[in-house]
Design an enzyme around this catalytic site. Structure first.
Site, PDB file in Angstrom:
ATOM      1  CE1 TYR A  49      -3.942  -2.492   5.485  1.00 58.28           C
ATOM      2  CE2 TYR A  49      -3.182  -0.452   5.119  1.00 58.28           C
ATOM      3  CZ  TYR A  49      -3.791  -1.608   4.626  1.00 58.28           C
ATOM      4  OH  TYR A  49      -3.863  -1.814   3.143  1.00 58.28           O
TER       5      TYR A  49
ATOM      6  CB  SER B 211      -0.805   0.081   1.289  1.00 57.36           C
ATOM      7  OG  SER B 211      -1.478   1.173   1.450  1.00 57.36           O
TER       8      SER B 211
ATOM      9  CE  LYS C 111      -1.611  -4.259   3.310  1.00 51.63           C
ATOM     10  NZ  LYS C 111      -1.857  -5.558   2.911  1.00 51.63           N
TER      11      LYS C 111
HETATM   12  P1  NAD Z   1     -10.983  -6.912   1.282  1.00 51.76           P
HETATM   13  O1  NAD Z   1     -11.412  -6.885   2.733  1.00 51.76           O
HETATM   14  O2  NAD Z   1     -12.283  -6.770   0.341  1.00 51.76           O
HETATM   15  O3  NAD Z   1     -10.401  -8.084   0.897  1.00 51.76           O
HETATM   16  C1  NAD Z   1      -9.422  -8.902   1.733  1.00 51.76           C
HETATM   17  C2  NAD Z   1     -10.053 -10.440   1.875  1.00 51.76           C
HETATM   18  O4  NAD Z   1      -9.095 -11.054   2.727  1.00 51.76           O
HETATM   19  C3  NAD Z   1     -11.437 -10.668   2.398  1.00 51.76           C
HETATM   20  O5  NAD Z   1     -12.277 -11.253   1.568  1.00 51.76           O
HETATM   21  C4  NAD Z   1     -11.339 -11.000   3.746  1.00 51.76           C
HETATM   22  O6  NAD Z   1     -12.154 -12.010   4.113  1.00 51.76           O
HETATM   23  C5  NAD Z   1      -9.831 -11.867   3.603  1.00 51.76           C
HETATM   24  N1  NAD Z   1      -9.054 -12.115   4.552  1.00 51.76           N
HETATM   25  C6  NAD Z   1      -8.651 -11.226   5.636  1.00 51.76           C
HETATM   26  N2  NAD Z   1      -7.895 -12.003   6.591  1.00 51.76           N
HETATM   27  C7  NAD Z   1      -7.831 -13.400   6.202  1.00 51.76           C
HETATM   28  C8  NAD Z   1      -7.251 -14.200   6.768  1.00 51.76           C
HETATM   29  N3  NAD Z   1      -6.478 -14.231   7.837  1.00 51.76           N
HETATM   30  N4  NAD Z   1      -7.140 -15.497   6.066  1.00 51.76           N
HETATM   31  C9  NAD Z   1      -7.756 -15.793   5.263  1.00 51.76           C
HETATM   32  N5  NAD Z   1      -8.564 -14.503   4.575  1.00 51.76           N
HETATM   33  C10 NAD Z   1      -8.394 -13.391   5.007  1.00 51.76           C
HETATM   34  O7  NAD Z   1     -10.118  -5.845   1.013  1.00 51.76           O
HETATM   35  P2  NAD Z   1      -9.482  -5.293  -0.520  1.00 51.76           P
HETATM   36  O8  NAD Z   1      -9.789  -3.980  -0.521  1.00 51.76           O
HETATM   37  O9  NAD Z   1      -9.686  -6.289  -1.386  1.00 51.76           O
HETATM   38  O10 NAD Z   1      -7.730  -5.414  -0.097  1.00 51.76           O
HETATM   39  C11 NAD Z   1      -6.837  -6.635  -0.517  1.00 51.76           C
HETATM   40  C12 NAD Z   1      -5.622  -6.351  -0.094  1.00 51.76           C
HETATM   41  O11 NAD Z   1      -4.972  -5.004  -0.775  1.00 51.76           O
HETATM   42  C13 NAD Z   1      -5.464  -6.204   1.479  1.00 51.76           C
HETATM   43  O12 NAD Z   1      -4.169  -6.772   1.811  1.00 51.76           O
HETATM   44  C14 NAD Z   1      -5.224  -4.839   1.585  1.00 51.76           C
HETATM   45  O13 NAD Z   1      -4.653  -4.447   2.808  1.00 51.76           O
HETATM   46  C15 NAD Z   1      -4.436  -4.236   0.333  1.00 51.76           C
HETATM   47  N6  NAD Z   1      -4.771  -2.785  -0.036  1.00 51.76           N
HETATM   48  C16 NAD Z   1      -6.098  -2.538  -0.202  1.00 51.76           C
HETATM   49  C17 NAD Z   1      -6.331  -1.002  -0.764  1.00 51.76           C
HETATM   50  C18 NAD Z   1      -7.720  -0.739  -0.530  1.00 51.76           C
HETATM   51  O14 NAD Z   1      -7.888   0.748  -0.376  1.00 51.76           O
HETATM   52  N7  NAD Z   1      -8.715  -1.343  -0.803  1.00 51.76           N
HETATM   53  C19 NAD Z   1      -5.303  -0.190  -0.550  1.00 51.76           C
HETATM   54  C20 NAD Z   1      -3.855  -0.469  -0.374  1.00 51.76           C
HETATM   55  C21 NAD Z   1      -3.767  -1.904  -0.181  1.00 51.76           C
END
Ligand code: NAD
Ligand code: UDP
Length: 334
Positions: free
Chosen positions: A148, A124, A152
């Protein structure tokens, strides 16, 4: 390629799964559904008319993960599973370290057990912290300001150490900027469990009558209209970035970092007005106090991804708002 997506049932994962399946890859999702819904799987399969594997499990369950990697004959992993609410990470830091850092170590151990050494990691832009200069390039100092962001960065560091210790690993850490928008079909989109924190899902809840109005966190920043500016990236552009990284990693061992952003920034009011135009709806809002920890502005220098991965964003803010509106309308019906 046989590809495992941890967290693949979530917002970014479901769009990436769809894109990979459409590109002819065999996709298997591993997710504990803590922030997603099993119904997403049917919708993704319906859009692409392909079958996608699914195993319910936690990434910290190394034994289960190892079995899934082996049984599905996985060749590469995209690691998206994680908790992502910045504010919550300060209230529950240990939960965040356990899930995000320990979970990543467990995944690496499972991959080592099976001999899979190709990994794309969802990092991120929050790893950068207060801007020393803008746009952030990949060499910008990293100084995250919340647990958070530190999760990362720690995982990136672990992956760098791993790639030094074993030269066969091919790793890409993708530093996402602000993912928004939905698939063009309007059948999948961002659908968080509980109260959303991010701007677009909040707008969605205002339009759907679940929230009375949008609170805009401050209009006294040093930006043209005083509201915060961000680099919003369409989730399908982001999905394409994962595919580009996976392809490029073949024959490029080491641990590599790429910004995935558009290189432009838009204010809260810009986004709001584009969304109003796309939806034909007026979004009620009020200006409230700044949200603690928010930065006035940040955006990506995205040249490195273009140079090495041959990837850049194709979709505009209007595409983001049109697809979000379609998704919001559809989710209102269900
Ligand atoms: P999201 O919450 O929609 O998806 C994350 C998924 O991971 C969910 O389906 C959740 O059920 C699953 N999950 C969480 N912990 C788990 C575990 N211990 N074991 C198995 N499954 C688990 O989030 P997203 O927006 O799709 O983000 C995906 C990734 O991208 C994350 O790592 C997030 O930190 C990163 N990210 C997201 C953003 C954003 O703004 N959406 C920005 C930068 C980075
Ligand atoms: N924002 C806002 N009201 C909200 C949610 C977000 O004004 O209900 C603003 C926030 O202050 C920031 C921008 O919208 O300027 C993007 O915030 P978001 O939480 O989506 O992403 P991040 O803060 O992680 O960049």
């Amino acid at each position: 390629m046989n590809i495992l997506l941890t967290g693949g049932m979530g917002y970014i994962g479901s769009h990436t799964a769809l894109l990979l399946a459409n590109a002819g890859h065999q996709v298997h999702i591993y997710d504990n559904l803590c922030n997603s819904n099993i119904g997403t799987l049917d919708r993704v399969q319906k859009i692409c008319s392909k079958s996608i594997g699914f195993s319910e499990g936690d990434v910290r369950d190394t034994e289960k993960l190892t079995k899934v990697l082996r049984d599905a004959k996985i060749e590469a992993v995209i690691h998206l599973a994680g908790l992502k609410a910045v504010g919550e990470s300060s209230q529950k830091p240990i939960e965040y370290y356990a899930n995000n850092v320990q979970g990543s170590i467990s995944l690496i151990q499972a991959m080592q057990m099976v001999g899979i050494k190709t990994l794309v990691f969802s990092s991120s832009a929050t790893v950068y912290g207060d801007p020393v200069y803008l746009p952030y390039d990949e060499d910008h100092p990293t100084s995250p300001t919340n647990p958070y962001g530190r999760n990362k960065l720690q995982v990136e560091e672990i992956l760098r150490d791993l790639s030094v210790s074993d030269k066969e690993w091919q790793i890409a850490c993708l530093r996402y900027f602000n993912p928004v928008g939905a698939h063009e079909s309007g059948l999948i989109g961002e659908d968080p469990n509980g109260i959303p924190n991010n701007l677009m899902p909040v707008i969605g809840q205002v339009v759907n009558g679940k929230l009375p109005l949008l609170n805009i966190f401050g209009d006294d920043y040093d930006t043209p209209d005083g509201t915060g500016k961000r680099d919003y990236i369409h989730v399908m552009d982001l999905a394409e970035g994962h595919l580009a990284a996976l392809i490029w990693l073949q024959g490029n061992p080491g641990c590599h970092t790429f910004n995935l952003g558009s290189g432009d920034s838009y204010s809260v009011l810009d986004l709001l007005h584009h969304f109003e135009k796309a939806s034909g709806q007026k979004i009620p809002y009020q200006i409230v106090e700044r949200r603690p920890g928010d930065l006035p502005e940040y955006y990506a220098k995205a040249d490195k991804a273009e140079k090495f991965l041959g990837w850049k964003t194709k979709r505009k803010l209007s595409d983001i708002c049109n697809s979000s509106w379609l998704w919001i309308k559809n989710s209102r019906k269900s």
